[in-house]
Design an enzyme around this catalytic site. Structure first.
Site, PDB file in Angstrom:
ATOM      1  CD  GLU A   1      -2.811  -1.254   2.378  1.00 52.19           C
ATOM      2  OE1 GLU A   1      -4.044  -1.134   2.309  1.00 52.19           O
ATOM      3  OE2 GLU A   1      -2.198  -1.494   3.445  1.00 52.19           O
TER       4      GLU A   1
ATOM      5  CD  GLU B   1      -3.237  -6.202   4.092  1.00 50.92           C
ATOM      6  OE1 GLU B   1      -2.596  -5.136   4.045  1.00 50.92           O
ATOM      7  OE2 GLU B   1      -3.433  -6.915   3.083  1.00 50.92           O
TER       8      GLU B   1
END
Length: 258
Positions: A112, A132
């Site tokens: 990210e 995640e």
């Protein structure tokens, strides 16, 4: 300011920020993200800096959030402290161009963070993943949003729901990465790109960046309308006049960045 989790330098109009937590594969601890936010803020304010390069180590760009720090947090904890919002996003809001030089693992928050930059240069060893869901959360630093806009819904679903990692070449084919280079060449390549950007008129480059980013956020007609207005605005700058004069006179422009 002395940084404990970063190495920084400014040279040839380029600011270089290197994540420096090798013992934790550059996991994004609270201290690191606070220091990163400060470093970006400092380089944004530095008139000697025209572009910013962000990198990690050969083994890992960044291995995501520091799970040891967040595993015991509650909803109220993350909500009250504005987890992620408070520090992580500063490089995404930088007006100066940013380049991520990625080698090794860019996982979770590390992926990210790379996506927050304007350009990604990847070594052949780079791997991009958002796993995640494998630990009971979802990407929360823009992963579900930026990745989907860049690579499309199908591949974003594949990566996020299965945890699949993309190789550097797969990431380039998907549009996530701009250039793939040999291992060890990613930082020099990014620095060369950044130096080239820094030699251009800095306000003009920032205007161009704004126009490109707008393409993500609006429909075509509105985007073109903004682009036209921004083009007109460049005619109010001294650098536009210098650039056109230099082109007509067959010489290099001497931009004053105003």
């Amino acid at each position: 300011m002395t940084y404990h989790t970063l190495l920084t330098q400014v040279e040839d109009g380029v600011g270089l920020i290197a994540l420096n937590r090798p013992e934790a594969l550059n996991a994004l601890s609270d201290q690191l993200t606070r220091e990163l936010s400060h470093a970006v803020e400092t380089m944004e304010a530095d008139t000697n800096v025209g572009a910013i390069v962000l990198t990690g180590s050969d083994k890992a760009f960044a291995a995501g959030a520091d799970i040891k720090e967040i595993k015991d947090k509650t909803f109220i904890d993350v909500f009250s402290e504005q987890f992620i919002t408070a520090n992580w996003e500063r490089i995404a809001s930088a007006r100066k161009p940013t380049i991520a030089a990625v080698s090794g693992h860019a996982v979770g928050g590390g992926c990210e963070l790379a996506m927050m930059c304007d350009i990604i240069v990847a070594a052949e060893s780079a791997r991009f993943a958002l796993p995640e869901t494998m630990i009971g959360i979802i990407p929360g630093a823009g992963g579900t949003q930026r990745l989907t806009r860049v690579v499309g819904k199908a591949l974003a679903m594949d990566m996020i729901l299965t945890g699949r990692a993309l190789t550097a070449n797969e990431a380039r084919e998907a549009g996530l990465v701009a250039r793939v280079v040999a291992d060890g060449a990613q930082v020099d390549t990014a620095l060369d790109m950044a130096a080239r950007i820094a030699r251009s008129s800095r306000p003009i480059v920032m205007i161009a960046k704004e126009a490109i980013n707008k393409a993500y956020e609006t429909h075509l007609a509105e985007g073109i309308h903004l682009e036209r207005r921004l083009l007109y605005a460049t005619f109010a700058t001294e650098d536009r006049q210098e650039g056109m004069n230099a082109f007509s006179e067959k010489r290099k422009p001497n931009f004053k960045h105003r």
